[in-house]
Enzyme design. Structure first.
Site, PDB file in Angstrom:
ATOM      1  N   CYS A  54       6.738 -23.449  -0.776  1.00 51.05           N
ATOM      2  CA  CYS A  54       6.215 -24.203   0.361  1.00 51.05           C
ATOM      3  C   CYS A  54       4.829 -23.706   0.731  1.00 51.05           C
ATOM      4  CB  CYS A  54       7.148 -24.085   1.568  1.00 51.05           C
ATOM      5  SG  CYS A  54       6.529 -24.976   3.015  1.00 51.05           S
ATOM      6  N   CYS A  83      15.000 -22.409   5.904  1.00 52.88           N
ATOM      7  CA  CYS A  83      14.186 -23.329   5.103  1.00 52.88           C
ATOM      8  C   CYS A  83      13.843 -22.668   3.770  1.00 52.88           C
ATOM      9  CB  CYS A  83      12.919 -23.702   5.859  1.00 52.88           C
ATOM     10  SG  CYS A  83      11.719 -22.339   5.971  1.00 52.88           S
ATOM     11  N   CYS A 116      11.496 -26.742  10.109  1.00 51.74           N
ATOM     12  CA  CYS A 116      12.341 -27.563   9.241  1.00 51.74           C
ATOM     13  C   CYS A 116      13.825 -27.212   9.358  1.00 51.74           C
ATOM     14  CB  CYS A 116      11.881 -27.443   7.790  1.00 51.74           C
ATOM     15  SG  CYS A 116      10.268 -28.203   7.487  1.00 51.74           S
ATOM     16  N   CYS A 140       7.637 -20.653   8.710  1.00 54.23           N
ATOM     17  CA  CYS A 140       6.458 -21.064   9.463  1.00 54.23           C
ATOM     18  C   CYS A 140       6.935 -21.754  10.725  1.00 54.23           C
ATOM     19  CB  CYS A 140       5.564 -21.975   8.613  1.00 54.23           C
ATOM     20  SG  CYS A 140       6.089 -23.704   8.577  1.00 54.23           S
ATOM     21  N   ARG A 156      11.403 -41.295   8.258  1.00 52.06           N
ATOM     22  CA  ARG A 156      12.025 -40.455   7.235  1.00 52.06           C
ATOM     23  C   ARG A 156      13.501 -40.847   7.075  1.00 52.06           C
ATOM     24  NH1 ARG A 156       8.962 -35.669   6.441  1.00 52.06           N
ATOM     25  NH2 ARG A 156       6.755 -36.223   6.613  1.00 52.06           N
ATOM     26  N   ARG A 173      11.870 -35.285  -3.071  1.00 48.92           N
ATOM     27  CA  ARG A 173      12.887 -35.378  -2.020  1.00 48.92           C
ATOM     28  C   ARG A 173      13.501 -36.776  -2.048  1.00 48.92           C
ATOM     29  NH1 ARG A 173      10.290 -34.215   3.371  1.00 48.92           N
ATOM     30  NH2 ARG A 173      10.467 -32.043   2.698  1.00 48.92           N
ATOM     31  N   LYS A 177      11.277 -39.624  12.868  1.00 48.02           N
ATOM     32  CA  LYS A 177      12.636 -39.246  12.478  1.00 48.02           C
ATOM     33  C   LYS A 177      13.673 -39.939  13.357  1.00 48.02           C
ATOM     34  CE  LYS A 177      11.204 -34.766  10.639  1.00 48.02           C
ATOM     35  NZ  LYS A 177      11.389 -33.295  10.663  1.00 48.02           N
ATOM     36  N   LYS A 211       4.969 -38.444  10.811  1.00 43.37           N
ATOM     37  CA  LYS A 211       6.356 -38.719  10.447  1.00 43.37           C
ATOM     38  C   LYS A 211       7.162 -39.148  11.665  1.00 43.37           C
ATOM     39  CE  LYS A 211       7.206 -33.743  10.687  1.00 43.37           C
ATOM     40  NZ  LYS A 211       7.547 -32.544   9.891  1.00 43.37           N
TER      41      LYS A 211
END
Length: 661
Positions: A458, A452, A501, A497, A146, A77, A232, A230
């Site tokens: 994934c 996603c 995302c 899930c 991120r 990424r 953001k 994380k």
């Protein structure tokens, strides 16, 4: 320092990942050692540290064979503050996708790119090529800040947009890990040529006196253990919610006085990741926190990061995001702690106009005589297939015109700095490659939808998302047409899930994977992504889509107010009212044609109210494609539905067989 140690309750131990970070020698090991080993994959400990370098270890579940090793591959990424992709970097990524990846690129919902299908033996070459061509993967994943988002529209005559880009880049620089591990591992210690960071940023990183900075080790802001999870960040301007600002840990809103930057409004505590059947995990909108003058912007960023760094939950990773700290403390206590790190009183949040969503697709003036062009990328997947050669088109445009690109938060792409005389040549390339440049020619349900990647790569996905959403959108469109709502559209998002995302919890209609072909259904987010949706159905099999959604859409048609949007309608009437309507709804027979079974047969479904108050489907009958086609022709000629004709045929058959009953 206000609190320099990892705050862990006496009865709880830090999570396993905290120990892995501590032993990593600032993100070096065991990645550096295992990269040299002739294996197809990394150990679990190395996988955790590899994330900080911008890569996830995955395996292609479509290729799993019992008794054989998993089909290990890696996702890379990129980190692109504000979505900026220079021409040189894009061509490098395109080449890497061809040589090392799966021949596709994927634009993410955080304005970066993902490369899928890279083997371990090619990982160093791929990351090295990205670094040498004005890119980076550092901190695109991991327990750090991120990619910093910003509105992608390149309005050169809008100073506020220009400031949003500038501060997105500067905050990304401020919060970039300072460890030398990244260049040591991927470039053998060679520091890549890159744009120099603003000297003000470097000064702000080292500035201390209020407990935000560590003076030992390689990480002045993150310390040995980095962040609990994380983090953001986005920067935007008043009214522009192309960045889904309420879903971020930290949002800065540029505040102007005429064309002069004066400061920033600050939001904090948004986040969408959750876990099914774990009520202590939840999606949450960011809260207004304060206003800061422009001179203090880096100090407020560091103060909020330090508060989460030092007080975020490091014992339970499901409870480690900033949103849980603010939820547990309350906004007032959070403000008070941030104020201590900030070193002076916080100023009140300033009033803002309502935020709107804009995708910036199509041709636009950028304000200096040049043009920009937003191109829709369905589900962010840049590829060539029989229908459309999108990857070829984008590559040719970059090669011929050397144009920079901005990725959008809704995984589309924007070319800018286009000379007006080049417009026709670009349109010719797009036309030859069958790429639609007119957003009004794109089905609205498709234009505003997101999904996603999910299966097969994934590791968190429990069901399909990117691969299944085109057929789901077709079925919803067909149902709307049938109900006389063919001109309606709304924001639909799907994930495989509950981690969110594609931000389904902000959608008007959200699908959240719960198991094979099963989805939790969320309703009531807003078209402008300023309100959370709510759970309408805990588990819905895709086969029941039409049966479950028909009463909802009929109720919307009958009870909406004026031009009320679908999301606003669901929020106004409430889910209890929608469920009550569904229980009492008597549907007409539904002719289900949108999703053929695996053997290419067509299923006829009758939808009926169940005893528990929900709509369910039963009496499933399959017929061959050739029979179905003939029945459709006859039905069209005689004005009969497929269901009616099948029922007539079965009744005739049963009469003939009546002697046996």
């Amino acid at each position: 320092m206000v609190n320099s140690s990892i705050p862990t309750p006496a009865t709880k131990k830090p999570s396993k990942v905290e120990g892995i970070k501590e032993r990593s020698n600032f993100l070096r090991e065991p990645v550096a050692t295992e990269l040299l080993q002739d294996t197809t994959h990394f150990t679990e400990e190395a996988v955790q540290i590899l994330k900080f370098h911008g890569s996830y270890q995955q395996d292609n579940r479509d290729n799993r064979v019992k008794g054989q090793e998993k089909d290990y591959q890696f996702m890379l990424r990129t980190k692109n503050p504000g979505g900026l992709v220079p021409p040189q970097l894009y061509l490098t990524l395109d080449k890497l996708a061809e040589e090392y990846g799966n021949q596709t690129l994927r634009a993410t919902t955080r304005q970066g790119f993902q490369l899928h299908g890279i083997l371990k033996k090619n990982l160093k070459n791929a990351i090295g090529a990205i670094i040498k061509n004005l890119g980076s993967t550092l901190a695109a994943c991991g327990d750090v800040n991120r990619n910093v988002m910003a509105p992608p529209a390149p309005f050169k005559n809008r100073a506020d947009y220009q400031y949003a880009w500038k501060y997105a880049q500067n905050i990304a620089d401020l919060l970039t890990p300072q460890t030398g591990a990244y260049y040591e591992i991927w470039l053998d210690g060679e520091k890549a040529i890159s744009a120099e960071e603003d000297p003000v940023v470097k000064e702000a990183r080292q500035k201390n006196g209020t407990g935000t900075t560590f003076h030992e080790g390689e990480e002045p802001i993150y310390g040995t253990h980095y962040m609990p999870r994380k983090f953001k960040v986005c920067v935007t301007v008043p009214k522009d919610n192309s960045v889904d600002l309420f879903s971020q840990d930290l949002t800065l809103v540029v505040m102007m006085n005429d064309d002069e930057l004066v400061g920033f409004n600050v939001y904090a505590g948004g986040g969408l990741g959750r876990t099914h059947n774990k009520e202590e995990t939840f999606a949450r909108l960011a809260d207004p926190i304060c206003y800061v003058d422009k001179e203090d912007v880096y100090d407020i960023v560091k103060a909020i990061v330090a508060t989460q760094r030092d007080y975020g939950d490091r014992t339970d990773r499901r409870h480690a995001r900033l949103k849980y700290l603010i939820h547990d403390w309350g906004v007032d206590k959070f403000r008070s702690m941030v104020e201590k790190y900030f070193g002076k009183p916080l100023q009140p949040f300033k009033a803002l106009p309502e935020f709107q969503y804009e995708d910036f697709l199509g041709w636009h003036e950028q304000g200096d005589g040049k043009l920009f062009l937003g191109i829709s990328v369905q589900n962010g997947r840049i590829m060539d297939d029989a229908k459309m050669q999108l990857r070829t088109a984008l590559r040719e445009i970059v090669q011929q015109f050397n144009l920079p690109m901005r990725l959008t938060p809704h995984h589309n792409v924007i070319f800018y700095e286009i000379e007006p005389e080049k417009r026709q040549a670009i349109k010719a390339i797009l036309s030859r490659c069958q790429v639609e440049a007119d957003p009004n020619a794109i089905k609205p349900l498709v234009r505003y939808a997101m999904a996603c990647p999910a299966l097969p790569t994934c590791g968190l996905a429990t069901t399909e998302s990117e691969r299944i959403i085109p057929s789901v959108l077709d079925r919803i469109e067909a149902l709307l047409q049938k109900l006389g709502l063919g001109n309606e559209h709304f924001v639909i998002r799907m994930t495989g899930c509950p981690n969110g995302c594609a931000r389904p919890y902000m959608a008007e209609l959200g699908f959240v994977g719960t198991g094979p072909e099963m989805y939790q259904i969320w309703l009531g987010g807003s078209a402008n992504q300023t309100r959370l949706a709510q759970v309408y159905i805990e588990k819905m099999h895709l086969n029941n889509l039409e049966a479950e959604f028909e009463p909802v859409f009929v109720y919307f048609k009958q009870a909406r107010q004026g031009t009320e949007t679908f999301g606003d309608f669901c929020d106004r009437v409430g889910l209890a009212s929608i469920r009550e309507f569904a229980v009492n709804y008597t549907p007409q027979a539904v002719e289900e044609t949108a999703q053929p079974a695996a053997d290419e047969q067509i299923a006829v479904v009758e939808s009926v109210p169940a005893s528990n108050g929900k709509i369910r489907s039963r009496h499933r009958i399959s017929i061959r494609d050739d029979v179905y086609d003939k029945l459709k022709i006859i039905g069209s000629r005689e004005g009969k539905t497929l269901t009616a004709m099948v029922n007539e045929a079965l009744e005739t058959y049963l009469k003939d067989q009546s002697s046996e009953f």
